[in-house]
Design a protein around this motif. Structure first.
Motif, mmCIF file in Angstrom:
data_model
loop_
_atom_site.group_PDB
_atom_site.id
_atom_site.type_symbol
_atom_site.label_atom_id
_atom_site.label_comp_id
_atom_site.label_asym_id
_atom_site.label_seq_id
_atom_site.Cartn_x
_atom_site.Cartn_y
_atom_site.Cartn_z
ATOM 1 N N PRO A 1 21.188 16.955 1.394
ATOM 2 C CA PRO A 1 20.275 16.773 2.530
ATOM 3 C C PRO A 1 20.919 17.139 3.860
ATOM 4 O O PRO A 1 20.234 17.187 4.884
ATOM 5 C CB PRO A 1 19.955 15.272 2.476
ATOM 6 N N ASN A 2 22.236 17.417 3.842
ATOM 7 C CA ASN A 2 22.965 17.670 5.087
ATOM 8 C C ASN A 2 23.081 19.146 5.445
ATOM 9 O O ASN A 2 23.501 19.474 6.549
ATOM 10 C CB ASN A 2 24.366 17.071 4.981
ATOM 11 N N TYR A 3 22.756 20.022 4.533
ATOM 12 C CA TYR A 3 22.780 21.454 4.822
ATOM 13 C C TYR A 3 21.785 22.163 3.909
ATOM 14 O O TYR A 3 21.417 21.649 2.852
ATOM 15 C CB TYR A 3 24.182 22.049 4.655
ATOM 16 N N ALA A 4 21.372 23.355 4.343
ATOM 17 C CA ALA A 4 20.445 24.164 3.557
ATOM 18 C C ALA A 4 21.225 25.262 2.838
ATOM 19 O O ALA A 4 21.928 26.046 3.480
ATOM 20 C CB ALA A 4 19.375 24.777 4.454
ATOM 21 N N THR A 5 21.120 25.309 1.527
ATOM 22 C CA THR A 5 21.764 26.371 0.745
ATOM 23 C C THR A 5 20.869 27.599 0.768
ATOM 24 O O THR A 5 19.689 27.527 0.422
ATOM 25 C CB THR A 5 21.997 25.924 -0.703
ATOM 26 N N VAL A 6 21.425 28.748 1.188
ATOM 27 C CA VAL A 6 20.630 29.969 1.282
ATOM 28 C C VAL A 6 21.026 30.999 0.228
ATOM 29 O O VAL A 6 20.319 31.980 0.032
ATOM 30 C CB VAL A 6 20.727 30.591 2.693
ATOM 31 N N GLU A 7 22.159 30.783 -0.452
ATOM 32 C CA GLU A 7 22.540 31.697 -1.535
ATOM 33 C C GLU A 7 23.462 30.967 -2.497
ATOM 34 O O GLU A 7 24.322 30.183 -2.094
ATOM 35 C CB GLU A 7 23.239 32.955 -0.989
ATOM 36 N N ASN A 8 23.276 31.239 -3.787
ATOM 37 C CA ASN A 8 24.102 30.648 -4.836
ATOM 38 C C ASN A 8 24.336 31.702 -5.905
ATOM 39 O O ASN A 8 23.400 32.138 -6.573
ATOM 40 C CB ASN A 8 23.407 29.419 -5.431
ATOM 41 N N ASP A 9 25.600 32.161 -6.036
ATOM 42 C CA ASP A 9 25.968 33.191 -7.014
ATOM 43 C C ASP A 9 26.829 32.567 -8.105
ATOM 44 O O ASP A 9 27.786 31.851 -7.813
ATOM 45 C CB ASP A 9 26.769 34.322 -6.357
ATOM 46 N N LYS A 10 26.529 32.901 -9.360
ATOM 47 C CA LYS A 10 27.312 32.419 -10.490
ATOM 48 C C LYS A 10 27.869 33.612 -11.259
ATOM 49 O O LYS A 10 27.128 34.533 -11.625
ATOM 50 C CB LYS A 10 26.456 31.546 -11.407
ATOM 51 N N PHE A 11 29.209 33.569 -11.521
ATOM 52 C CA PHE A 11 29.898 34.699 -12.147
ATOM 53 C C PHE A 11 30.375 34.403 -13.573
ATOM 54 O O PHE A 11 30.513 35.316 -14.370
ATOM 55 C CB PHE A 11 31.106 35.097 -11.291
ATOM 56 N N TYR A 12 30.717 33.160 -13.869
ATOM 57 C CA TYR A 12 31.233 32.720 -15.159
ATOM 58 C C TYR A 12 32.635 33.280 -15.418
ATOM 59 O O TYR A 12 33.151 34.095 -14.660
ATOM 60 C CB TYR A 12 30.267 33.073 -16.292
ATOM 61 N N ALA A 13 33.236 32.819 -16.512
ATOM 62 C CA ALA A 13 34.631 33.152 -16.813
ATOM 63 C C ALA A 13 34.737 34.548 -17.431
ATOM 64 O O ALA A 13 33.755 35.110 -17.935
ATOM 65 C CB ALA A 13 35.225 32.111 -17.764
#
Length: 943
Positions: free
Chosen positions: A921-933
Motif C-alpha cells: 500500500p506504500n508504493y505503486a508497482t509499475v513493472e514486474n519482470d521474472k527471469f527464473y534460474a
C-alpha cells in the motif's frame, strides 16, 4: 574385553609411529609473498599436497625416516631436497621459490601463465599507479559467469543494468551511469555497436577470451579523460611461452522454458535492406515488399543452451615469435515474463499545495519475451621479440552478438468498472513483435615497444576499429478486441467483440561506427635532486565516422467487404494497403534518424612520477583534449537541429600519490578532472523506438545538450596480507557540472511520453568502498560494499487545486534526488571453497543492489525506482589428472524479479478496484519482470 584393550594399545602405537609432520609456507623469494597452489611431493610414497589459499601446507602422519621432497610452482625454479624425520617430530620448513626466467639469444622469456592467476591480479593492484580493481581469468573460470558484464557485477562499487533476458549489459560504477564509463580492449578504446550511445554493451564479450579485467577508478594523464565512473579494460589472452591447448564444452537450459514454451520465428525471409534501399528513395513500395513470414511464430519446449571455446598458442623461431588464437561460441535461449502498467503523460492536479499528484495507468500489459542469442568471439595475436627491449605485436578481434527475439504483448485498456476484484478493461489489444538484432565489433591493433636508450623508451599503437548494429525488418502485427461489462459499477460478466486487424509497423535500422586512432607515449627516466623521476609525454588522435539509417513503414488493414474493419483470421490471411498512399515511401527521406556524425579528438599530455623516497611517490601531470564534432541529418533545412558543428577544448589535470606504510600496506590519494561527451544521437532530434528502455518509451535527442565536466577525488587504504587475502577501504567525491540524464517529457499534445536527455545543473556524488578477502585453510570469504550518496536538483511540474478558494495552480518546483541509476548500497558476498589437494573449487555468490532511479518523471515525486535486488549464484568445478575439469554454474537461484515502482500512496492495492501486480500500500508497482534460474554443466581441458 582383552581384545578391545589390545586393539586400542595397537592403534596408539601405530598412530605414534605416524605422528611426524612437515609444515610451513611456500613464498616468492623476491617479493616475500605466499604462493597459492604450489605442489609438494614427498618420496617414497608418494605423499602429495599443495599450498593452501594462505600459502601454507602440511604433510601429516609420516613415519620416521629419510625423504626426498620436491616443491614446484608454475613459472618458478623447483626445489628438490632431502630431509630426515624423527619419531613424533613436527618439522617446520618454509620454501622460497625464485621466478623462472631464461634468456635465449638476448630475448628474455618469463612464465606468462601467472598473468591469468589471482596472485598476478593481486600484485598488479598493489603496484598500480592509480586506483584499480582486477579480476583474473582464474577467478572468472570458477565464477558462475560466462560474460564480462556478469563478471563485473562482483567488483567493488559496480552495479549492473540488465537486459530483457536478465543478463548484465551495462556497468554503473560508483553510482555513475553507464555513459560515464569507457570500455577498452588491450588499453585501446573501441567503438560501440549501440544505435544511440558511446558505451559498449558488455554482454557482447565472452568471458573465456580475457586474461584479466582491469577496472580503473582514477585516471592518469596518459589515459583518455572521458571516464568519470571508471575505465573497463579487457586484457585479452596473449601468446604463451610454450605450447598451449585448452577448450570448453557446456550445455544447460533456462528454467523459464520448462514453465512455458520458447517462441521463435523464421528469419530466412527477412530483407536486410528496406524497400527504399532496394527500389530507391521516392519509389512507392508495394505491399509484397513486406512478407508476413517473419511474423509467424512457433514454439519449442525447454531448448538446450550450449557453449564452446578453443584456445591454441605457441612460440616459434627460438621463442621470438608468439602466436595465439582463441575462439568461443555461446548459443543461449533466455527471456522473461513481464507485467507493466503504462503511465500517462497527462495527470490531474493534486488536492492542495501539500498533497501529491497521482500517476494514472490507462493500460495494463503482459509481455512474454523469448530471445535466442548467438555470441561469437574470436581473437588472435602475433608478437615478435627482436630482443629484450624491442617488440612488435598485431592483435585482431571479432565479436558478434546476434539476437532473435519474439515479444508477445497483451494490452488491456483499463476502464472505470471492477471485475473479479480488479479494474476491468474496455479493450483488449494483442501484438506479435519480432526483432533480429545483429551487433558486431571488429578491431585491429598494431602495437610496438622500443628502448631507444637506457633512459628513454617508447610505445605506440595504430588502431582501426568498426562497430555495427543492424535491426532489419523490425516487425509488429496488432489486433484489437472490444470488451463490454454487463454493469458500469461492479461487473459480474463480460462480453467480447470480434477481433480486428490493426495497423502493422515495419522498421529498418542500422548504424556503423568507425574509428582510426593513433597513440604515442615516450618515457624518460632521470634523477631530480637525487630522486628517481620518470617523465612521460605523448598524445593521441582519433577520427570517428558514424552513420545511422532509420526507415519506418505503416501498413493499414483492408476492411472486409461487408464491414468497416478487417476481422482477424490469421497473420498470413491478413490484408494490408497504404493509407495514405505516401506511407509507401517510408520515412527515410525526411527522417532525422538518417544522419552522419563525425568526431575528431586530439589529445596531448605530460606527466612525471617523482619518488620522494622509497615509500612515497607521486604521479602528476596535465592532459589537453580537443573535441570537434559535426552531424547532418535528413531533416528539412527549415527544421532546427538538422545539422550542427560543435568544438571545445578541455584541460584535465591529475595527481596520484601512493605512500607505502609497509611492504603490504599503502595509502593512496588522487585527484583528476574528466569529461563526458554526449552520445551522438543525444544531439540529433529524432524519435527512436529501438534503443534502451524503448519497450516502454521512445527516445528523442536534444540538440542543445552540453558536455559534462567532472572533478574527482579518491582516497584508499589497502593491505595485502598472506596468500590471496586482501583488504581495502576508501572514499570518493565527485562534482559534476552539467550532468546528462534522461527524463520523461511530453513532446506533443497527446498523453504520450518520450525519453530525452537534458543537463541538470550541478550534481555531487560521494561515497565509501570496502573490499575484503580472507581464507581459513580451504574455506574463504570475500566481498565488498559500496555506499554512494549523490545530490542533484531537477525541475519538476506540479499542479494542484487550492481547497481554500478552488483556484488551479501550475508551477515548477526544484526537487533534490540521487543520480539516475545510482544505488546508495551495493554489496557482494561470496563463500569460497578451494581444495588444492583434491582440485575442487566451489563458490556461492550473492550480489545486492539497492534501490535506484530508473526513469525520471516529468512530475514531482513520480520518478520510477528500481526495487532492491539480491541475486544468488553458484558454481563448482573438479579437476582430474591435471588436464580435465568438470564444472557446473547456476544463475539466479532465488528467481529474483526486476521491479519498478512509484513512491506514492497506493490506493489500488486493495478494494474492488485493485490494479494488477501490486504488493504494497506504500508504493505503486509499475513493472514486474521474472527471469527464473539458468543452469549450465560443462567440461574443460587444458594441455
Amino acid at each position: 574385553m582383552k581384545q578391545i584393550y589390545s586393539a586400542l594399545i595397537f592403534m596408539f602405537f601405530v598412530s605414534g609411529s605416524y605422528a611426524s609432520t612437515i609444515s610451513g609456507s611456500v613464498f616468492d623469494k623476491n617479493v616475500n609473498e605466499q604462493l597459492v597452489g604450489a605442489t609438494l611431493v614427498l618420496q617414497p610414497g608418494p605423499v602429495k599436497t599443495v599450498s593452501m589459499l594462505n600459502g601454507k601446507y602440511a604433510l601429516s602422519n609420516l613415519k620416521a625416516g629419510t625423504y626426498r621432497l620436491k616443491v614446484s610452482y608454475i613459472g618458478y625454479v623447483s626445489i628438490d631436497t632431502t630431509i630426515t624425520l624423527a619419531d613424533n617430530q613436527n618439522l617446520k620448513l618454509n620454501f622460497a621459490l625464485v621466478s623462472n626466467t631464461s634468456s635465449l639469444n638476448g630475448v628474455t622469456i618469463s612464465a606468462k601463465g601467472n598473468k591469468e592467476s589471482d596472485r598476478y591480479a593481486k600484485r598488479a593492484e598493489q603496484r598500480a599507479d592509480n586506483l584499480v580493481n582486477i579480476v583474473s581469468a582464474n577467478s572468472i573460470a570458477i565464477s558462475p559467469d560466462i560474460t564480462v558484464a556478469n563478471v563485473l557485477a562482483r567488483v567493488s562499487g559496480v552495479s549492473i543494468e540488465r537486459g530483457n533476458t536478465g543478463d548484465g549489459q551495462y556497468a554503473i560504477i560508483r553510482g555513475m551511469d553507464k555513459r560515464y564509463n569507457t570500455t577498452l580492449i588491450n588499453g585501446v578504446k573501441i567503438p560501440s555497436p549501440d544505435n544511440k550511445n558511446r558505451y559498449v554493451p558488455l554482454d557482447i564479450f565472452p568471458a573465456d577470451l580475457v586474461e584479466r579485467i582491469e577496472i580503473s577508478k582514477s585516471l592518469t594523464p596518459d589515459m583518455e579523460g572521458d571516464a568519470s565512473g571508471g575505465v573497463i579494460n579487457m586484457v585479452m589472452k596473449t601468446a604463451p611461452d610454450e605450447f598451449r591447448l585448452e577448450g570448453n564444452v557446456g550445455a544447460g537450459y533456462s528454467q523459464l522454458f520448462s514453465k512455458r514454451p520458447f517462441d521463435s520465428f523464421n528469419t530466412s525471409s527477412i530483407n536486410k535492406q528496406s524497400p527504399a534501399e532496394i527500389l530507391g528513395n521516392g519509389v512507392y513500395a508495394p505491399v509484397s515488399s513486406f512478407p508476413y513470414n517473419n511474423l509467424v511464430t512457433g514454439t519449442k519446449k525447454t531448448p538446450i543452451n550450449s557453449n564452446f571455446s578453443l584456445t591454441i598458442g605457441d612460440r616459434f623461431l627460438n621463442k621470438k615469435l608468439g602466436v595465439i588464437f582463441s575462439g568461443t561460441y555461446q548459443n543461449t535461449y533466455a527471456g522473461n515474463n513481464t507485467s507493466v502498467l503504462v503511465q500517462n503523460a497527462t495527470l490531474g492536479p493534486a488536492a492542495g499545495p501539500n498533497a501529491t499528484m497521482t500517476q494514472v495507468f490507462p493500460d495494463y500489459q503482459t509481455r512474454k519475451y523469448s530471445s535466442l542469442t548467438n555470441r561469437l568471439g574470436l581473437i588472435s595475436t602475433i608478437d615478435y621479440k627482436f630482443n629484450a627491449d624491442n617488440t612488435v605485436s598485431l592483435f585482431g578481434t571479432y565479436l558478434q552478438l546476434n539476437e532473435d527475439r519474439v515479444r508477445l504483448t497483451n494490452d488491456i485498456l483499463l476502464g472505470n468498472y471492477s471485475y473479479n476484484g480488479y479494474i476491468g478493461g474496455f479493450q483488449n489489444n494483442n501484438q506479435t513483435q519480432t526483432r533480429q538484432n545483429l551487433q558486431s565489433i571488429y578491431s585491429l591493433i598494431l602495437h610496438g615497444n622500443s628502448k631507444l636508450a637506457s633512459f628513454f623508451t617508447t610505445d605506440w599503437s595504430l588502431v582501426y576499429s568498426q562497430a555495427k548494429q543492424q535491426l532489419p525488418d523490425y516487425a509488429a502485427f496488432n489486433t484489437s478486441q472490444q470488451i463490454s461489462p454487463n454493469a458500469s459499477g461492479t461487473a459480474t460478466s463480460l462480453s467480447y467483440g470480434p477481433v480486428s486487424v490493426e495497423k502493422e509497423t515495419r522498421e529498418w535500422t542500422r548504424n556503423t561506427d568507425r574509428d582510426i586512432s593513433g597513440y604515442l607515449n615516450l618515457h624518460y627516466s632521470t634523477k631530480i635532486n637525487n630522486h628517481t623521476t620518470q617523465i612521460g609525454f605523448g598524445g593521441m588522435a582519433r577520427h570517428k565516422n558514424r552513420d545511422n539509417y532509420d526507415n519506418q513503414y505503416k501498413l493499414s488493414p483492408v476492411p472486409d467487404a461487408d464491414s468497416t474493419y478487417q476481422k482477424y483470421v490469421s497473420i498470413p490471411a491478413s490484408q494490408f494497403k497504404f493509407i495514405p498512399n505516401t506511407d509507401a515511401l517510408g520515412t527515410a527521406f525526411s527522417n532525422p534518424g538518417v544522419y552522419t556524425f563525425q568526431e575528431n579528438i586530439q589529445a596531448g599530455y605530460v606527466q612525471a612520477k617523482y619518488f620522494i623516497n622509497d615509500r612515497f611517490d607521486v604521479l602528476f601531470g596535465l592532459r589537453a583534449e580537443h573535441t570537434s564534432q559535426s552531424y547532418d541529418s535528413s531533416l528539412p533545412a527549415t527544421i532546427a537541429g538538422k545539422s550542427a558543428s560543435i568544438t571545445y577544448t578541455d584541460y584535465l589535470p591529475s595527481v596520484n600519490t601512493k605512500y607505502a606504510l609497509s611492504n603490504n600496506q599503502a595509502l593512496r590519494l588522487s585527484y583528476f578532472k574528466s569529461v563526458l561527451r554526449p552520445a551522438y544521437s543525444d544531439l540529433v532530434p529524432y524519435q527512436d523506438n529501438t534503443g534502451f528502455a524503448t519497450d516502454n518509451f521512445p527516445i528523442q535527442g536534444n540538440p542543445h545538450l552540453q558536455h559534462s565536466v567532472i572533478d574527482n577525488f579518491d582516497f584508499r587504504y589497502e593491505v595485502f596480507p598472506n596468500g590471496l587475502d586482501q583488504f581495502m577501504v576508501g572514499a570518493f567525491y565527485k562534482t559534476i557540472t552539467n550532468p546528462i540524464e534522461y527524463a520523461l517529457v511530453q513532446t506533443d499534445f497527446s498523453a504520450n511520453l518520450t525519453l530525452s536527455p537534458y543537463n541538470f545543473g550541478t550534481a555531487h556524488n560521494y561515497g565509501l568502498e570496502a573490499v575484503f578477502r580472507k581464507f581459513f585453510g580451504n574455506v574463504g570469504v570475500s566481498g565488498n560494499y559500496t555506499y554512494t550518496h549523490s545530490v542533484i536538483n531537477s525541475t519538476k511540474k506540479f499542479t494542484y487545486v487550492d481547497p481554500a478558494d478552488n483556484s488551479f495552480h501550475n508551477i515548477e518546483v526544484n526537487q533534490s534526488r540521487p543520480l539516475q541509476g545510482q544505488s546508495a548500497h551495493v554489496g557482494n558476498f561470496s563463500l569460497l571453497y578451494k581444495d588444492g589437494k583434491h582440485k575442487l573449487d566451489a563458490q556461492l555468490a550473492a550480489v545486492y543492489t539497492g534501490e535506484r532511479i530508473n526513469t525520471l518523471s516529468l512530475y514531482k515525486d513520480l520518478d520510477n525506482w528500481e526495487r532492491p535486488t539480491i541475486n544468488l549464484d553458484f558454481s563448482a568445478q573438479k579437476e582430474f589428472s591435471e588436464h580435465y575439469i568438470v564444472y557446473v554454474k547456476v544463475n539466479n537461484l532465488l528467481n529474483t524479479p526486476y521491479k519498478l515502482i512509484i513512491k506514492q500512496s497506493n490506493k489500488a492495492y486493495s478494494g474492488n478496484n485493485k490494479l494488477p501486480i501490486q504488493d504494497s500500500p506504500n508504493y505503486a508497482t509499475v513493472e514486474n519482470d521474472k527471469f527464473y534460474a539458468r543452469f549450465l554443466v560443462g567440461f574443460r581441458f587444458k594441455f
